[in-house]
Design a protein around this motif. Structure first.
Motif, mmCIF file in Angstrom:
data_model
loop_
_atom_site.group_PDB
_atom_site.id
_atom_site.type_symbol
_atom_site.label_atom_id
_atom_site.label_comp_id
_atom_site.label_asym_id
_atom_site.label_seq_id
_atom_site.Cartn_x
_atom_site.Cartn_y
_atom_site.Cartn_z
ATOM 1 N N GLY A 1 72.959 57.111 59.712
ATOM 2 C CA GLY A 1 71.759 56.744 58.963
ATOM 3 C C GLY A 1 71.682 57.464 57.644
ATOM 4 N N GLY A 2 72.123 58.732 57.602
ATOM 5 C CA GLY A 2 72.154 59.459 56.339
ATOM 6 C C GLY A 2 73.146 58.853 55.361
ATOM 7 N N GLY B 1 59.844 48.484 49.594
ATOM 8 C CA GLY B 1 60.038 48.131 51.005
ATOM 9 C C GLY B 1 60.159 49.365 51.880
ATOM 10 N N ALA B 2 60.847 50.390 51.370
ATOM 11 C CA ALA B 2 61.003 51.635 52.120
ATOM 12 C C ALA B 2 59.664 52.337 52.303
ATOM 13 C CB ALA B 2 61.990 52.553 51.415
ATOM 14 N N LEU B 3 58.815 52.279 51.285
ATOM 15 C CA LEU B 3 57.484 52.876 51.382
ATOM 16 C C LEU B 3 56.685 52.228 52.510
ATOM 17 C CD1 LEU B 3 55.153 54.631 50.325
ATOM 18 C CD2 LEU B 3 54.666 52.821 48.656
ATOM 19 N N VAL B 4 56.746 50.902 52.588
ATOM 20 C CA VAL B 4 56.060 50.195 53.675
ATOM 21 C C VAL B 4 56.702 50.536 55.023
ATOM 22 C CG1 VAL B 4 55.522 47.918 54.627
ATOM 23 C CG2 VAL B 4 55.339 48.322 52.163
ATOM 24 N N ALA C 1 66.030 49.003 65.972
ATOM 25 C CA ALA C 1 65.334 47.927 65.264
ATOM 26 C C ALA C 1 65.529 48.061 63.754
ATOM 27 C CB ALA C 1 63.847 47.951 65.613
ATOM 28 N N CYS C 2 65.458 49.300 63.248
ATOM 29 C CA CYS C 2 65.692 49.529 61.814
ATOM 30 C C CYS C 2 67.104 49.125 61.419
ATOM 31 C CB CYS C 2 65.459 50.994 61.481
ATOM 32 S SG CYS C 2 63.728 51.513 61.543
ATOM 33 N N SER C 3 68.076 49.411 62.291
ATOM 34 C CA SER C 3 69.459 49.018 62.031
ATOM 35 C C SER C 3 69.588 47.502 61.934
ATOM 36 C CB SER C 3 70.359 49.561 63.141
ATOM 37 O OG SER C 3 71.661 49.018 63.041
ATOM 38 N N GLY D 1 63.536 52.804 55.052
ATOM 39 C CA GLY D 1 62.330 53.627 55.139
ATOM 40 C C GLY D 1 62.000 54.000 56.574
ATOM 41 N N GLY D 2 62.141 53.036 57.485
ATOM 42 C CA GLY D 2 61.852 53.317 58.887
ATOM 43 C C GLY D 2 62.824 54.298 59.503
ATOM 44 N N SER D 3 64.120 54.085 59.271
ATOM 45 C CA SER D 3 65.133 54.950 59.890
ATOM 46 C C SER D 3 65.085 56.358 59.321
ATOM 47 C CB SER D 3 66.528 54.358 59.701
ATOM 48 O OG SER D 3 66.882 54.283 58.332
ATOM 49 N N SER D 4 64.836 56.488 58.012
ATOM 50 C CA SER D 4 64.799 57.821 57.408
ATOM 51 C C SER D 4 63.610 58.635 57.895
ATOM 52 C CB SER D 4 64.756 57.711 55.879
ATOM 53 O OG SER D 4 63.539 57.129 55.448
ATOM 54 N N THR D 5 62.614 57.970 58.460
ATOM 55 C CA THR D 5 61.453 58.662 59.023
ATOM 56 C C THR D 5 61.686 59.050 60.480
ATOM 57 O OG1 THR D 5 59.971 57.438 57.540
ATOM 58 C CG2 THR D 5 58.973 58.475 59.474
#
Length: 506
Positions: A21-22, A66-69, A89-91, A123-127
């Motif tokens: 993910g990184g 999109g990442a912010l959302v 799901a993010c993937s 955005g989802g995966s980085s969180t």
């Protein structure tokens, strides 16, 4: 195989999967700047030179929106369905976005839709990934594994820069831009498929009351059901229960109450400053920035590739030698001052010695490239990694989750602001772009000097006390009394010692 060796294998396998993910985050951040310079991309999406600034702004900025959302939408999903499902799901969402991007529709709106969908996944995966990593890692190596995510991010950027440089020499066909864009799907798919081999977060399972599954997950990741693991499980249960009590009755309006508002504004300010150093803009638009220094040409992709390699080396140096050896404030202030000097000097040199535009690299061009390389080293030793631990440390348990979420959200917000506005700034003021970031770095130094408090080597309780005001409620002066010769009490007003009642606000 001994259980300790098996446990190490499993935890490092978990880190490898999550670090995909990184790499994905970094690769996606770095690849678009080079693609936007390809004539094949411009031909296929049918826009001319006059539209370059607009297309660059939207193509990069819309994904950050999109990442912010995505970073906010993923919170309720991760809390209800678990970390593992959320990451998968993010993937999947990201892979769908990549497919839409690589289809040669000749329509920029379709490409933009793909960028937005990719942004949701990023955005989802980085969180969720840092949360899952911290909840599954042994406490002894939690910091090291968390730092690996940041390191893999810089490696992802490096890979994207060199792929862009390599495909630049291909024929100007759709494949030239589809290949670097399409390769994003590799780390995304590896992350999603790799999650199938891992267990759900132990802490999340405990939080949901699934104690049997939580125990099974912990035994798997530790490769042992020893007494030590049982103690860890008990401590985890107690920690979850403590957090549950701390969060009981929480309302968002509490974030507006001082000193919570103080902490929230500080987290907001740290990420505003991080994104305003100019380094985020450099990461997205490296070739365009180097074009201001040495003129147009393929060499800008090469210089960007070297730029990416320097980022990786600097980040590795921070992880290995600097992360816990110095305070937060000295590094943040030194980084801001050094970056300001680099940016302001660069602007002065470019103003005085504009690149010739004939492909020749002058000594002034070499000097300014070196200054940008020094600038990114300073960033990765200070403002790149440090706002993350600073923000997580300042919030008490009761407001830590919404507080950190607000901080991460502001990071994506200002990421969007700078990625969207930078092409227009570069087009409008040219060399003044470097001067702008240099001046902002000076203000950032002032922000740290006056507003940021040192949190290194302090317990969370000590940090919490720094934000709680000390209030003096009242001072009682009790005059000392002596008996005179006749047995009467005599008050000594001037010499009386005051008794002060001091209480800490809670």
């Amino acid at each position: 195989m001994k259980s300790s060796a098996l446990a190490s294998l499993r935890i490092y396998w978990l880190a490898v999967v999550l670090c995909c993910g990184g790499i994905l985050f970094g690769y996606d951040s770095g690849v678009i700047g080079g693609v936007l310079t390809f004539q094949s991309f411009q031909d296929d999406f049918r826009y001319g030179k006059s539209d370059k600034t607009r297309v660059s702004s939207i193509a990069v900025g819309i994904q950050q929106a999109g990442a912010l959302v995505g970073c906010f939408v993923v919170w309720p999903v991760a809390n209800r369905y678990g970390r593992r499902i959320s990451i998968m799901a993010c993937s999947l969402i990201f892979c769908i976005g990549v497919i839409l991007e690589v289809i040669n529709t000749h329509a920029l709106p379709a490409f933009y839709v793909g960028r937005v969908i990719c942004g949701l996944g990023i955005g989802g995966s980085s969180t969720v990934i840092p949360i899952y990593m911290s909840e599954m890692s042994p406490k002894e190596i939690r910091g090291r594994l968390g730092s690996c995510y940041q390191l893999m991010y810089t490696i992802g950027i490096l890979i994207s820069y060199w792929i862009d440089y390599g495909v630049k020499f291909m024929k100007a066909t759709p494949t030239q831009w589809q290949l670097p864009i399409g390769l994003q799907i590799v780390p995304a798919a590896l992350m999603g498929l790799g999650m199938l081999t891992l267990k759900e977060s132990v802490r999340w399972l405990v939080l949901k009351g699934h104690y049997d599954k939580a125990w099974t997950s912990l035994v798997w990741i530790r490769a042992s059901g020893s007494e030590e693991v049982e103690i860890e499980f008990s401590e985890m249960q107690q920690g979850v229960e403590d957090d549950r009590h701390a969060m009981a009755g929480f309302k968002l309006k509490e974030l507006l109450e001082w000193p919570n508002a103080h902490r929230t504004l500080l987290g907001f300010g740290l990420f505003l400053a991080q994104q305003s150093t100019g380094s985020t803009a450099l990461a997205y638009f490296g070739p365009q920035f180097f074009s201001l220094l040495v003129g147009p040409g393929d060499k800008n992709l090469l210089l960007t590739g070297i730029f990416g390699a320097i980022k990786v080396i600097a980040c590795l140096l921070f992880v290995l030698f600097i992360s816990d050896r110095f305070g937060r404030r000295p590094l943040l202030m030194a980084g801001a001052v050094f970056m300001a000097a680099c940016m302001i000097t660069t602007s002065a040199v470019v103003k005085a010695h504009k690149p010739p535009g004939n492909g020749t690299v002058t000594s002034a061009g070499v000097a300014t490239v070196a200054l940008l390389y020094l600038n990114i080293i300073a960033y990765n030793l200070s403002w790149g990694p440090l706002p993350w631990p600073c923000t997580s440390e300042i919030f008490p348990a009761r407001i830590r989750e919404p507080g950190v979420a607000f901080g991460v959200g502001s990071q994506w917000l200002f990421n969007f602001v700078w990625s969207f506005s930078t092409p227009y700034i570069m087009s409008g003021i040219g060399w003044g772009t470097f001067l702008l970031f240099g001046i902002l770095d000076i203000f950032i130094f002032g922000f740290v000097f006056f507003c940021v408090r040192e949190t290194a080597n302090k317990t969370l309780e000590e940090i919490n006390a720094m934000f709680e005001p000390v209030m003096v409620h009242h001072v009682d002066v009790e005059p000392a009394k002596d008996d005179d010769e006749n047995g009467e009490s005599v008050e000594h007003g001037k010499d009386a010692a005051p008794t002060t009642h001091v209480e800490h606000a809670t």
